[in-house]
Design a protein around this motif. Structure first.
Motif, PDB file in Angstrom:
ATOM      1  N   LEU A 118       0.826  -1.203   0.000  1.00 22.17           N
ATOM      2  CA  LEU A 118       0.000   0.000   0.000  1.00 22.17           C
ATOM      3  C   LEU A 118       0.862   1.255   0.000  1.00 22.17           C
ATOM      4  O   LEU A 118       0.538   2.241  -0.660  1.00 22.17           O
ATOM      5  CB  LEU A 118      -0.944  -0.014   1.200  1.00 22.17           C
ATOM      6  N   TYR A 119       1.973   1.204   0.712  1.00 24.44           N
ATOM      7  CA  TYR A 119       2.882   2.345   0.716  1.00 24.44           C
ATOM      8  C   TYR A 119       3.430   2.594  -0.691  1.00 24.44           C
ATOM      9  O   TYR A 119       3.507   3.734  -1.142  1.00 24.44           O
ATOM     10  CB  TYR A 119       4.034   2.133   1.697  1.00 24.44           C
ATOM     11  N   PRO A 124       2.900   7.907   6.352  1.00 18.01           N
ATOM     12  CA  PRO A 124       2.433   7.199   7.550  1.00 18.01           C
ATOM     13  C   PRO A 124       2.081   5.732   7.310  1.00 18.01           C
ATOM     14  O   PRO A 124       2.107   4.933   8.245  1.00 18.01           O
ATOM     15  CB  PRO A 124       1.194   7.997   7.971  1.00 18.01           C
ATOM     16  N   VAL A 125       1.777   5.364   6.091  1.00 16.38           N
ATOM     17  CA  VAL A 125       1.512   3.952   5.794  1.00 16.38           C
ATOM     18  C   VAL A 125       2.791   3.145   5.997  1.00 16.38           C
ATOM     19  O   VAL A 125       2.751   2.002   6.452  1.00 16.38           O
ATOM     20  CB  VAL A 125       0.952   3.787   4.365  1.00 16.38           C
ATOM     21  N   TYR A 126       3.929   3.745   5.702  1.00 17.20           N
ATOM     22  CA  TYR A 126       5.202   3.050   5.917  1.00 17.20           C
ATOM     23  C   TYR A 126       5.459   2.831   7.408  1.00 17.20           C
ATOM     24  O   TYR A 126       6.067   1.835   7.790  1.00 17.20           O
ATOM     25  CB  TYR A 126       6.354   3.836   5.291  1.00 17.20           C
ATOM     26  N   SER A 141       6.265  -0.653   9.247  1.00 23.27           N
ATOM     27  CA  SER A 141       7.358  -0.873  10.201  1.00 23.27           C
ATOM     28  C   SER A 141       6.836  -1.473  11.502  1.00 23.27           C
ATOM     29  O   SER A 141       7.455  -2.378  12.067  1.00 23.27           O
ATOM     30  CB  SER A 141       8.077   0.438  10.492  1.00 23.27           C
ATOM     31  N   ALA A 142       5.709  -0.975  11.986  1.00 21.81           N
ATOM     32  CA  ALA A 142       5.147  -1.478  13.245  1.00 21.81           C
ATOM     33  C   ALA A 142       4.712  -2.939  13.109  1.00 21.81           C
ATOM     34  O   ALA A 142       5.024  -3.770  13.979  1.00 21.81           O
ATOM     35  CB  ALA A 142       3.970  -0.611  13.669  1.00 21.81           C
TER      36      ALA A 142
END
Length: 88
Positions: free
Chosen positions: A32-33, A40-42, A46-47
């Motif tokens: 999606l990123y 913020p999608v990245y 990462s999370a």
């Protein structure tokens, strides 16, 4: 009622999601990123990547997934408020 089928299906689905699909969610955020380029999608990628890795390597992963499912399924029955009898 303690044995609500819908609530227990949701509880089991949540436990299975945590056990099997947490790293796969990171892949969805990653793709999606690259489709959107929205920063913020990245962070979400990462999370979920870190969460999927560390949760998968944890010795108590299965136990915690079972406990999450039990808490979701049984919590409404345990924490149900007793309604006082209404008098007309």
């Amino acid at each position: 009622m303690f044995l609500s089928l819908r609530r227990w299906l949701i509880a089991i689905a949540a436990g299975l999601y945590l056990y099997f699909l947490l790293p796969a969610t990171a892949v969805i955020f990653y793709e999606l990123y690259h489709l959107t380029g929205f920063g913020p999608v990245y962070w979400g990628y990462s999370a979920f990547k870190a969460g999927g890795y560390y949760f998968g390597a944890w010795d108590y992963q299965l136990l915690s997934c079972v406990l999450v499912a039990l808490l979701i399924g049984a919590a409404p029955a345990v924490f149900r408020r007793n309604k006082p009898n209404e008098q007309a």
